[in-house]
Design an enzyme around this catalytic site. Structure first.
Site, PDB file in Angstrom:
ATOM      1  N   HIS A  74       1.518  -1.994  -1.451  1.00 13.00           N
ATOM      2  CA  HIS A  74       2.132  -0.685  -1.681  1.00 13.00           C
ATOM      3  C   HIS A  74       3.612  -0.851  -1.998  1.00 13.00           C
ATOM      4  CE1 HIS A  74       4.193  -0.494   2.307  1.00 13.00           C
ATOM      5  NE2 HIS A  74       3.155  -1.201   2.713  1.00 13.00           N
ATOM      6  N   ASP A  76       5.607   1.981  -1.917  1.00 12.45           N
ATOM      7  CA  ASP A  76       6.350   3.010  -1.186  1.00 12.45           C
ATOM      8  C   ASP A  76       6.919   2.413   0.096  1.00 12.45           C
ATOM      9  OD1 ASP A  76       3.649   2.889  -0.168  1.00 12.45           O
ATOM     10  OD2 ASP A  76       4.029   4.755   0.917  1.00 12.45           O
ATOM     11  N   ASP A 107       8.423  -5.187   4.025  1.00 12.66           N
ATOM     12  CA  ASP A 107       7.247  -4.299   4.010  1.00 12.66           C
ATOM     13  C   ASP A 107       7.337  -3.332   2.841  1.00 12.66           C
ATOM     14  OD1 ASP A 107       4.979  -2.901   4.711  1.00 12.66           O
ATOM     15  OD2 ASP A 107       5.899  -1.873   6.402  1.00 12.66           O
ATOM     16  N   GLU A 142       1.135   4.562   1.146  1.00 15.15           N
ATOM     17  CA  GLU A 142       0.623   3.835   2.306  1.00 15.15           C
ATOM     18  C   GLU A 142       1.394   4.188   3.570  1.00 15.15           C
ATOM     19  OE1 GLU A 142      -0.011   0.497   5.201  1.00 15.15           O
ATOM     20  OE2 GLU A 142       1.856   1.301   4.391  1.00 15.15           O
ATOM     21  N   HIS A 360      10.828  -1.837   8.741  1.00 15.83           N
ATOM     22  CA  HIS A 360      11.149  -0.469   9.164  1.00 15.83           C
ATOM     23  C   HIS A 360      12.478  -0.374   9.923  1.00 15.83           C
ATOM     24  CE1 HIS A 360       6.803   1.290   8.805  1.00 15.83           C
ATOM     25  NE2 HIS A 360       7.036   0.373   7.881  1.00 15.83           N
TER      26      HIS A 360
END
Length: 387
Positions: A74, A76, A107, A142, A360
């Site tokens: 992904h 996004d 990520d 995602e 994150h």
């Protein structure tokens, strides 16, 4: 031989696209340009769902025979948070002291960049065609609700007659260092709300009321105390975790009419969603007896448990990892859910990408040397897969 783009340069181009879900911000354009230039047939597919944002997705394939290896992921990303807290801009793609900074560096734009770089290098060294097929299945949905992304893109591909033999999802699977972990499965996830009904009344007259708060406390303890199982060959024990208790009562002199407790269960391959619900409902009924009035509202879930059994494919990926890093990776099923749960319904799938320690977080980052290692590992996978 013409040189191909490095994983670092591709990752920087992707990081400079502020693709916070549902925005694409040009990230898929970057991939489309690279893959088309290498001879891939590229499809851009937009999916919609009432109440959600339209999401752009990409499917690209080169070759039309088996074996068919798919790279999935992904583009996004989650929001960057406080922009002023970043040492380097969240969407600048800066390199400092050997580290690539940016939201999505780990990520998972970095992992996608490594897969693309490895594939382009492999094709350049092998006449521009694999001895089979290579595809990229990339979504922009995602990190949020995940309804207009991989699950629908897989359905779209299946309707076109696409058949996958194996898939690698470039999620940040490693715990401490590149090569320490391959994710071969994930636990399922099921959430619910435990609701206990009482009778509202004045605290000075408890005999005229029925307080649901002590009852829900007892039920929480009962449901927590007895294990759901003791684990399996590939999975740790299933876990029920209560996350909140609410009565919606601002007063101190009123017994509430109802108490609610939210919970989540991460479950292993001893259960399906239906058998798990039945087990919890059975235990709840036994704990309530004839006195406590309680029930569970189960929330929708598309997170089923899955596992890719160790075998030829995991051995192949492990050999490529060992060649580059000298490590024998652990085959692991821990952590949260990912889009691999959807892919597992179509083919064998593993997750292997970068190290997940800063995903994150503010200042999400990855060593450039890890990009080089992951690219070399993916390159080794391709060489072995199409040998």
């Amino acid at each position: 031989m013409t040189s191909t783009p490095t994983a670092l340069s591709i990752a920087q181009d992707l990081l400079r696209c502020p693709s916070v879900t549902p925005a694409d911000a040009g990230a898929l354009d970057v991939l489309e340009t690279l893959l088309k230039g290498a001879g891939f047939t590229v499809h851009r597919v937009t999916f919609s769902e009432p109440g959600t944002a339209d999401i752009d997705n990409l499917y690209a394939r080169i070759g039309n025979t088996s074996p068919h290896l798919c790279f999935a992921g992904h583009t996004d990303v989650v929001p960057p948070g406080d922009a002023s807290a970043w040492t380097h801009g969240a969407f600048a793609g800066d390199v400092a002291d050997g580290l690539l900074y940016g939201r999505g560096a780990v990520d998972m734009k970095g992992g996608i960049a490594c897969a693309v770089a490895a594939t382009l290098d492999y094709l350049a060294a092998n006449g521009g065609q694999p001895k089979g097929s290579i595809s990229f299945l990339i979504t922009g949905d995602e990190e949020d609700v995940a309804v207009n992304g991989t699950v629908k893109l897989l359905q779209w591909a299946a309707e076109r007659g696409e058949q996958f033999d194996h898939c690698i999802v470039g999620e940040p699977s490693n715990v401490e260092t590149i090569g320490d972990t391959i994710k071969i499965g994930r636990r399922g996830s099921q959430s619910g709300v435990l609701i206990v009904d009482g009778v509202q009344g004045h605290v000075a007259y408890p005999h005229r009321a029925a307080n649901p708060v002590p009852d829900i406390a007892r039920l929480i303890t009962t449901l927590n105390d007895e294990p759901l199982d003791h684990g399996s060959a590939q999975f740790q024990p299933s876990n029920l975790e209560f996350t909140s208790v609410d009565v919606g009562n601002p007063a101190t002199n009123v017994i509430p009419a109802q108490a609610r407790a939210k919970f989540n269960i991460r479950f292993n391959d001893h259960h399906t969603q239906e058998t798990l619900k039945a087990l919890v409902e059975q235990r709840l009924a036994a704990a309530c007896g004839n006195r406590i009035r309680a029930h569970i509202e189960w929330l929708p879930s598309n997170a089923d448990v899955f596992v890719t059994k160790p075998g030829a494919f995991t051995d192949l990926v492990g050999a490529a990892i060992a060649e580059v890093t000298g490590r024998t990776p652990e085959l692991n099923t821990g952590g949260g859910t990912s889009d691999a749960r959807f892919i597992a319904k179509y083919c064998q799938v593993v997750e292997f990408g970068l190290v997940g320690q800063t995903m994150h977080q503010i200042d999400e980052r990855t060593p450039v040397s890890d990009l080089d290692k992951l690219t070399a590992i993916y390159r080794g996978v391709l060489q072995r897969y199409f040998a």
